[in-house]
Design a protein around this motif. Sequence first.
Motif, mmCIF file in Angstrom:
data_model
loop_
_atom_site.group_PDB
_atom_site.id
_atom_site.type_symbol
_atom_site.label_atom_id
_atom_site.label_comp_id
_atom_site.label_asym_id
_atom_site.label_seq_id
_atom_site.Cartn_x
_atom_site.Cartn_y
_atom_site.Cartn_z
ATOM 1 N N ASP A 67 28.305 -40.508 93.895
ATOM 2 C CA ASP A 67 27.968 -41.930 93.743
ATOM 3 C C ASP A 67 29.029 -42.662 92.927
ATOM 4 N N GLY A 68 29.589 -41.984 91.958
ATOM 5 C CA GLY A 68 30.596 -42.591 91.100
ATOM 6 C C GLY A 68 31.913 -42.874 91.786
ATOM 7 N N LEU A 69 32.154 -42.226 92.918
ATOM 8 C CA LEU A 69 33.410 -42.443 93.628
ATOM 9 C C LEU A 69 33.562 -43.882 94.104
ATOM 10 N N ARG A 70 32.461 -44.598 94.187
ATOM 11 C CA ARG A 70 32.536 -45.994 94.610
ATOM 12 C C ARG A 70 33.383 -46.830 93.646
ATOM 13 N N HIS A 71 33.453 -46.398 92.396
ATOM 14 C CA HIS A 71 34.226 -47.134 91.392
ATOM 15 C C HIS A 71 35.509 -46.362 91.089
ATOM 16 N N TRP A 72 36.224 -46.021 92.147
ATOM 17 C CA TRP A 72 37.358 -45.106 92.016
ATOM 18 C C TRP A 72 38.479 -45.676 91.161
ATOM 19 N N ARG A 73 38.677 -46.989 91.153
ATOM 20 C CA ARG A 73 39.765 -47.572 90.359
ATOM 21 C C ARG A 73 39.546 -47.316 88.869
ATOM 22 N N LEU A 74 38.306 -47.457 88.435
ATOM 23 C CA LEU A 74 38.012 -47.216 87.022
ATOM 24 C C LEU A 74 38.245 -45.752 86.664
ATOM 25 N N HIS A 75 37.764 -44.842 87.511
ATOM 26 C CA HIS A 75 37.907 -43.421 87.216
ATOM 27 C C HIS A 75 39.371 -42.991 87.240
ATOM 28 N N LEU A 76 40.127 -43.551 88.169
ATOM 29 C CA LEU A 76 41.553 -43.237 88.225
ATOM 30 C C LEU A 76 42.255 -43.725 86.966
ATOM 31 N N THR A 77 41.857 -44.895 86.472
ATOM 32 C CA THR A 77 42.451 -45.426 85.239
ATOM 33 C C THR A 77 42.172 -44.501 84.057
ATOM 34 N N VAL A 78 40.941 -44.008 83.959
ATOM 35 C CA VAL A 78 40.592 -43.082 82.876
ATOM 36 C C VAL A 78 41.389 -41.789 82.998
ATOM 37 N N LEU A 79 41.517 -41.266 84.210
ATOM 38 C CA LEU A 79 42.277 -40.028 84.410
ATOM 39 C C LEU A 79 43.741 -40.216 84.039
ATOM 40 N N ILE A 80 44.302 -41.390 84.343
ATOM 41 C CA ILE A 80 45.698 -41.666 83.980
ATOM 42 C C ILE A 80 45.842 -41.720 82.459
ATOM 43 N N CYS A 81 44.878 -42.360 81.791
ATOM 44 C CA CYS A 81 44.906 -42.389 80.320
ATOM 45 C C CYS A 81 44.856 -40.977 79.751
ATOM 46 N N THR A 82 43.967 -40.157 80.311
ATOM 47 C CA THR A 82 43.709 -38.823 79.768
ATOM 48 C C THR A 82 44.827 -37.841 80.048
ATOM 49 N N PHE A 83 45.323 -37.826 81.287
ATOM 50 C CA PHE A 83 46.249 -36.779 81.702
ATOM 51 C C PHE A 83 47.686 -37.247 81.946
ATOM 52 N N VAL A 84 47.955 -38.538 81.738
ATOM 53 C CA VAL A 84 49.328 -39.042 81.882
ATOM 54 C C VAL A 84 49.778 -39.711 80.581
ATOM 55 N N ALA A 85 49.045 -40.747 80.145
ATOM 56 C CA ALA A 85 49.458 -41.485 78.946
ATOM 57 C C ALA A 85 49.396 -40.615 77.697
ATOM 58 N N PHE A 86 48.301 -39.891 77.523
ATOM 59 C CA PHE A 86 48.169 -39.009 76.360
ATOM 60 C C PHE A 86 49.297 -37.978 76.306
ATOM 61 N N PRO A 87 49.543 -37.216 77.391
ATOM 62 C CA PRO A 87 50.634 -36.227 77.338
ATOM 63 C C PRO A 87 51.999 -36.854 77.075
ATOM 64 N N LEU A 88 52.259 -38.051 77.613
ATOM 65 C CA LEU A 88 53.545 -38.703 77.372
ATOM 66 C C LEU A 88 53.704 -39.049 75.894
ATOM 67 N N LEU A 89 52.630 -39.537 75.279
ATOM 68 C CA LEU A 89 52.682 -39.819 73.845
ATOM 69 C C LEU A 89 52.846 -38.532 73.041
ATOM 70 N N GLY A 90 52.195 -37.469 73.521
ATOM 71 C CA GLY A 90 52.347 -36.185 72.854
ATOM 72 C C GLY A 90 53.774 -35.680 72.903
ATOM 73 N N LEU A 91 54.418 -35.822 74.046
ATOM 74 C CA LEU A 91 55.825 -35.427 74.170
ATOM 75 C C LEU A 91 56.710 -36.271 73.269
ATOM 76 N N ALA A 92 56.391 -37.565 73.168
ATOM 77 C CA ALA A 92 57.184 -38.453 72.309
ATOM 78 C C ALA A 92 57.047 -38.075 70.838
ATOM 79 N N ALA A 93 55.916 -37.462 70.479
ATOM 80 C CA ALA A 93 55.685 -37.081 69.081
ATOM 81 C C ALA A 93 56.599 -35.947 68.621
ATOM 82 N N LYS A 94 57.382 -35.395 69.529
ATOM 83 C CA LYS A 94 58.296 -34.321 69.141
ATOM 84 C C LYS A 94 59.345 -34.798 68.144
ATOM 85 N N VAL A 95 59.530 -36.111 68.038
ATOM 86 C CA VAL A 95 60.484 -36.655 67.076
ATOM 87 C C VAL A 95 60.061 -36.346 65.637
ATOM 88 N N PHE A 96 58.786 -35.997 65.453
ATOM 89 C CA PHE A 96 58.289 -35.695 64.106
ATOM 90 C C PHE A 96 58.525 -34.237 63.703
#
Length: 343
Positions: A67-96
């Motif tokens: 049933d939730g697939l009907r709102h696929w844009r929202l779920h895709l946005t959350v997945l991008i935040c979780t598995f794309v944006a977060f890891p990219l920020l984590g990689l950037a933290a290597k400067v520390f």
Amino acid sequence: MSRRTPQLPSWLPIDPYILALISTVALAALLPARGGAADVAGGASTAAVALLFFLYGARLSTREAMDGLRHWRLHLTVLICTFVAFPLLGLAAKVFVPFVLTPQLYNGLLFLCLVPSTIQSSIAFTSIARGNVPAAICAGSFSSLAGIVVTPVLAALVLGSGGGGFSADSLVKIVAQLLLPFVAGQLLRRWVGGFLVKHKKVLGYVDRGSILLVVYTAFSEGMVQGIWGQVSFVRLLGLLGVEAVLLAAMLALSWYGAKRLGFDRGDRIAIQFAGSKKSLAAGLPMASVLFGAQASLAVLPLMLFHQMQLMVCAVIAKRRSRDPLPGTEPEAEDAISRIPALR
């Protein structure tokens, strides 16, 4: 969501389960499992992880997910935040590294960025803030389901052999301890679903007890091998500072990014709370499989981040609950009292 957790004093907004986790770590420091006891604890921990993921699979409603697939844009946005944006920020933290973070703490921080989002707390905060609760339910479920596969794959890509020994053997363990029990739970849900619903409260204690066992085993092994001698108080303060920046960045990105994508207020709230948080319940068992003896340091950043995200999101949710909405009364009575222990 109606079940309320014990309310803490307003001056102590600490998740009670975090206190239990801290006590477990202290027990492992004072009385670590050694020799034969360590073998028994390790076997019990492996069984506990398999049981956890079996229960996760058995609880996930396939109908709700579809049933939730009907709102696929929202779920895709959350997945991008979780598995794309977060890891990219984590990689950037290597400067520390190595000025603020040791390589071991950085690997733990990077692992934190790879685990899936929460379920229960995302739903609770979204409800308190009067957001799109059904979307939060589906988004959290999708993230947890995807994380069973995506988190180990990302760990192999960004951590590699230096992240705790990720190898073909680790992949076999992941399949055996995480994926197969989850699939078995999904297949048997038809027959065990009613039992799980009927005994939901008791099984909640099983969940939490299993995770405490995983934590005790991991930290015991770390104590025996002298891993904790590598971390100083100054390094821990540095880790907290980096995590505060990481959380602030994801809260801002998920909120304002969702606005740019055209989501309404209710959807933006669901995206922010589901897209900015990480699951301690899913991360701890995965770390025990992926990192082995290094798991105690690997989960430390996740444990600290988990408490930080609950405290910050409680404040945000309570403030958003007071936003003026025509014809709608605020639903939040007390943000802290409705924060669940995990996920």
